[in-house]
Design a protein around this motif. Structure first.
Motif, PDB file in Angstrom:
ATOM      1  N   SER A 281       0.816  -1.216   0.000  1.00  0.00           N
ATOM      2  CA  SER A 281       0.000   0.000   0.000  1.00  0.00           C
ATOM      3  C   SER A 281       0.846   1.261   0.000  1.00  0.00           C
ATOM      4  CB  SER A 281      -0.931  -0.001   1.221  1.00  0.00           C
ATOM      5  OG  SER A 281      -0.176   0.113   2.423  1.00  0.00           O
ATOM      6  N   ILE A 282       2.140   1.143   0.378  1.00  0.00           N
ATOM      7  CA  ILE A 282       3.017   2.313   0.416  1.00  0.00           C
ATOM      8  C   ILE A 282       4.299   2.090  -0.385  1.00  0.00           C
ATOM      9  CG2 ILE A 282       2.155   3.125   2.654  1.00  0.00           C
ATOM     10  CD1 ILE A 282       4.621   1.835   3.950  1.00  0.00           C
ATOM     11  N   CYS A 283       4.367   1.009  -1.147  1.00  0.00           N
ATOM     12  CA  CYS A 283       5.593   0.684  -1.884  1.00  0.00           C
ATOM     13  C   CYS A 283       5.936   1.815  -2.855  1.00  0.00           C
ATOM     14  CB  CYS A 283       5.415  -0.626  -2.655  1.00  0.00           C
ATOM     15  SG  CYS A 283       6.851  -1.089  -3.655  1.00  0.00           S
ATOM     16  N   ASN A 284       7.198   2.234  -2.849  1.00  0.00           N
ATOM     17  CA  ASN A 284       7.630   3.311  -3.741  1.00  0.00           C
ATOM     18  C   ASN A 284       7.616   2.906  -5.208  1.00  0.00           C
ATOM     19  OD1 ASN A 284       8.054   5.223  -1.728  1.00  0.00           O
ATOM     20  ND2 ASN A 284      10.167   4.584  -1.388  1.00  0.00           N
ATOM     21  N   PHE A 285       7.537   1.599  -5.466  1.00  0.00           N
ATOM     22  CA  PHE A 285       7.529   1.118  -6.849  1.00  0.00           C
ATOM     23  C   PHE A 285       6.114   0.909  -7.379  1.00  0.00           C
ATOM     24  CE2 PHE A 285      11.693  -0.012  -5.229  1.00  0.00           C
ATOM     25  CZ  PHE A 285      12.535   0.293  -6.281  1.00  0.00           C
ATOM     26  N   ARG A 286       5.092   1.155  -6.563  1.00  0.00           N
ATOM     27  CA  ARG A 286       3.722   0.960  -7.033  1.00  0.00           C
ATOM     28  C   ARG A 286       3.406   1.961  -8.137  1.00  0.00           C
ATOM     29  NH1 ARG A 286       3.356   4.185  -2.533  1.00  0.00           N
ATOM     30  NH2 ARG A 286       1.671   5.733  -2.418  1.00  0.00           N
ATOM     31  N   PRO A 287       2.519   1.626  -9.063  1.00  0.00           N
ATOM     32  CA  PRO A 287       2.223   2.539 -10.174  1.00  0.00           C
ATOM     33  C   PRO A 287       1.608   3.848  -9.686  1.00  0.00           C
ATOM     34  CG  PRO A 287       1.422   0.319 -10.626  1.00  0.00           C
ATOM     35  CD  PRO A 287       1.801   0.337  -9.176  1.00  0.00           C
ATOM     36  N   TYR A 288       1.759   4.873 -10.498  1.00  0.00           N
ATOM     37  CA  TYR A 288       1.172   6.178 -10.210  1.00  0.00           C
ATOM     38  C   TYR A 288      -0.160   6.322 -10.941  1.00  0.00           C
ATOM     39  CZ  TYR A 288       5.855   7.512  -8.580  1.00  0.00           C
ATOM     40  OH  TYR A 288       7.047   7.579  -7.917  1.00  0.00           O
ATOM     41  N   ASN A 289      -1.064   7.109 -10.356  1.00  0.00           N
ATOM     42  CA  ASN A 289      -2.311   7.449 -11.029  1.00  0.00           C
ATOM     43  C   ASN A 289      -2.070   8.601 -12.003  1.00  0.00           C
ATOM     44  OD1 ASN A 289      -3.937   5.590  -9.553  1.00  0.00           O
ATOM     45  ND2 ASN A 289      -3.965   7.008  -7.837  1.00  0.00           N
ATOM     46  N   CYS A 290      -2.857   8.641 -13.045  1.00  0.00           N
ATOM     47  CA  CYS A 290      -2.756   9.740 -14.004  1.00  0.00           C
ATOM     48  C   CYS A 290      -2.983  11.066 -13.283  1.00  0.00           C
ATOM     49  CB  CYS A 290      -3.790   9.553 -15.115  1.00  0.00           C
ATOM     50  SG  CYS A 290      -3.892  10.957 -16.256  1.00  0.00           S
ATOM     51  N   PRO A 291      -2.080  12.050 -13.457  1.00  0.00           N
ATOM     52  CA  PRO A 291      -2.206  13.326 -12.735  1.00  0.00           C
ATOM     53  C   PRO A 291      -3.136  14.335 -13.400  1.00  0.00           C
ATOM     54  CG  PRO A 291      -0.182  13.329 -14.000  1.00  0.00           C
ATOM     55  CD  PRO A 291      -0.818  11.969 -14.221  1.00  0.00           C
TER      56      PRO A 291
ATOM     57  N   PHE B 234      -0.490  25.670  -8.688  1.00  0.00           N
ATOM     58  CA  PHE B 234       0.434  24.861  -7.884  1.00  0.00           C
ATOM     59  C   PHE B 234       1.124  23.844  -8.776  1.00  0.00           C
ATOM     60  CE2 PHE B 234      -3.794  22.986  -7.613  1.00  0.00           C
ATOM     61  CZ  PHE B 234      -3.582  21.640  -7.855  1.00  0.00           C
ATOM     62  N   LEU B 235       2.228  23.318  -8.275  1.00  0.00           N
ATOM     63  CA  LEU B 235       3.070  22.401  -9.034  1.00  0.00           C
ATOM     64  C   LEU B 235       3.089  21.044  -8.339  1.00  0.00           C
ATOM     65  CD1 LEU B 235       4.890  22.991 -11.597  1.00  0.00           C
ATOM     66  CD2 LEU B 235       6.834  22.870 -10.041  1.00  0.00           C
ATOM     67  N   ARG B 236       3.046  19.975  -9.156  1.00  0.00           N
ATOM     68  CA  ARG B 236       3.206  18.614  -8.629  1.00  0.00           C
ATOM     69  C   ARG B 236       4.356  17.922  -9.346  1.00  0.00           C
ATOM     70  NH1 ARG B 236      -1.773  14.832  -8.374  1.00  0.00           N
ATOM     71  NH2 ARG B 236      -2.340  15.729 -10.389  1.00  0.00           N
ATOM     72  N   PHE B 237       5.074  17.110  -8.594  1.00  0.00           N
ATOM     73  CA  PHE B 237       6.236  16.387  -9.102  1.00  0.00           C
ATOM     74  C   PHE B 237       5.835  14.984  -9.528  1.00  0.00           C
ATOM     75  CE2 PHE B 237       9.789  13.459  -8.029  1.00  0.00           C
ATOM     76  CZ  PHE B 237      10.704  13.891  -8.986  1.00  0.00           C
ATOM     77  N   MET B 238       6.270  14.574 -10.721  1.00  0.00           N
ATOM     78  CA  MET B 238       5.945  13.231 -11.197  1.00  0.00           C
ATOM     79  C   MET B 238       6.995  12.251 -10.673  1.00  0.00           C
ATOM     80  SD  MET B 238       4.410  13.871 -15.030  1.00  0.00           S
ATOM     81  CE  MET B 238       3.778  12.179 -15.130  1.00  0.00           C
ATOM     82  N   GLY B 239       6.813  11.839  -9.430  1.00  0.00           N
ATOM     83  CA  GLY B 239       7.716  10.939  -8.730  1.00  0.00           C
ATOM     84  C   GLY B 239       7.255  10.808  -7.297  1.00  0.00           C
ATOM     85  N   ASP B 240       8.061  10.159  -6.458  1.00  0.00           N
ATOM     86  CA  ASP B 240       7.627   9.921  -5.088  1.00  0.00           C
ATOM     87  C   ASP B 240       7.869  11.136  -4.193  1.00  0.00           C
ATOM     88  OD1 ASP B 240      10.310   9.890  -4.189  1.00  0.00           O
ATOM     89  OD2 ASP B 240      10.495   7.738  -4.513  1.00  0.00           O
ATOM     90  N   GLU B 241       7.327  11.043  -2.964  1.00  0.00           N
ATOM     91  CA  GLU B 241       7.359  12.173  -2.045  1.00  0.00           C
ATOM     92  C   GLU B 241       8.779  12.547  -1.634  1.00  0.00           C
ATOM     93  OE1 GLU B 241       5.697   9.370  -1.668  1.00  0.00           O
ATOM     94  OE2 GLU B 241       3.610   9.697  -1.090  1.00  0.00           O
ATOM     95  N   ARG B 242       9.611  11.526  -1.408  1.00  0.00           N
ATOM     96  CA  ARG B 242      10.968  11.790  -0.934  1.00  0.00           C
ATOM     97  C   ARG B 242      11.752  12.618  -1.949  1.00  0.00           C
ATOM     98  NH1 ARG B 242      15.339   9.448  -2.346  1.00  0.00           N
ATOM     99  NH2 ARG B 242      14.183   7.766  -3.379  1.00  0.00           N
TER     100      ARG B 242
END
Length: 289
Positions: free
Chosen positions: A106-116, A196-204
């Motif tokens: 549920s928190i894996c950094n490799f899980r797919p991303y949703n369309c932004p 606002f701006l969003r980054f296409m990647g993980d939170e870290r």
């Protein structure tokens, strides 16, 4: 814990079913692992939950109808198996017992991303290269290279607009992709615009970048500076947290000039990467050319 010969055979069957199911699903259908529940009939004959449907809810040994009596001994064996993360083919190297695996996934950094993409209920998921191609080819978003931007947002009859979303813009810089959002909504009783701006990647990794936004006119200006949020956070979540440049409609129309009957708002900004100074231990902004 001691098992009879029959129980040992059934344990071997459950484990075999699990291995076959994992192989089948992983290599043919999807990266999805099955949890097998041990079932036993009223006479104590056991089989796995997958096979229960295959034998049409009849015990293959005594032909009695199967109920929902669980065989906890077999479940303990199944639970002790360690399984790879379902996102292993996307790069995750982790292996977990089953229930720990579910929490990790549920928190894996490799899980797919949703369309932004905002303004639609797009169900597409995937890695970043797949989503970039999807945004370009399916949503026809504006794609730009560079770490500075200068966008003009125009809307006639702005007094009649309470909720609106402008076309998403995607920027490519530092080898990464960023999504610029601009929309109108109600903040309490007041109509506002927000960028606002969003980054296409993980939170870290998102926290290693910063950006600024500026809007102004008629000798006045508003500025915002912060770190982009990851696309793990939906655009609605970011918007509702007010994490961006917010301009009240009256101020936006003042910036637009003229008779204030048309929105003509110019938003400028830049993106930079924070770099750690190995000597002083402080961050130095790295501006792209």
């Amino acid at each position: 814990m001691c098992f009879s010969l029959f129980q040992q055979v059934m344990v071997y069957h459950v484990m075999s079913c699990l291995i076959v199911s994992l192989f089948f699903v992983r290599n043919i259908l999807a990266i999805e692992f099955l949890v097998l529940v041990g079932i036993q009939c009223h006479n104590g004959h056991t089989l796995c939950s997958t096979c229960k449907t295959r034998v049409h809810n009849r015990c293959p040994t005594c032909r009695q109808e199967l109920g929902d009596i669980r065989c906890l001994a077999l479940e303990k064996i199944a639970e002790s198996l360690e399984l790879p993360c379902r996102y292993s083919t996307l790069g995750c190297p982790e292996i977990f017992p089953y229930y720990s695996k579910l929490k990790h996934e549920s928190i894996c950094n490799f899980r797919p991303y949703n369309c932004p993409y905002a303004g639609s209920d797009c169900s597409v998921v995937g890695d970043i290269p797949h989503l970039v191609a999807h945004l370009r080819d399916d949503h026809r978003v504006d794609m730009h290279s560079g770490c500075t931007f200068n966008h003009r947002y125009v809307k006639s009859n702005p007094m009649e607009v309470e909720n609106a979303t402008w076309m998403l813009t995607v920027f490519h810089c530092f080898g990464q992709y960023f999504c610029l959002h601009f929309e109108a909504f109600q903040l309490g009783m007041a109509p506002v615009y927000m960028a606002f701006l969003r980054f296409m990647g993980d939170e870290r990794e998102a926290r290693t970048y910063s950006y600024s936004l500026e809007v102004g006119g008629n000798g006045r200006k508003l500025t915002f500076e912060g770190s982009p949020r990851s696309i793990r956070d939906s655009h609605k979540k970011v918007r509702d947290s007010h994490d961006g440049l917010i301009v009240y409609r009256n101020m936006a129309l003042f910036f637009s000039g003229g008779d204030r009957k048309e929105l003509k708002l110019r938003v400028t900004g830049r993106i930079w990467k924070e770099q750690q100074n190995p000597e002083g231990g402080v961050c130095i902004p790295n501006l792209c050319s």
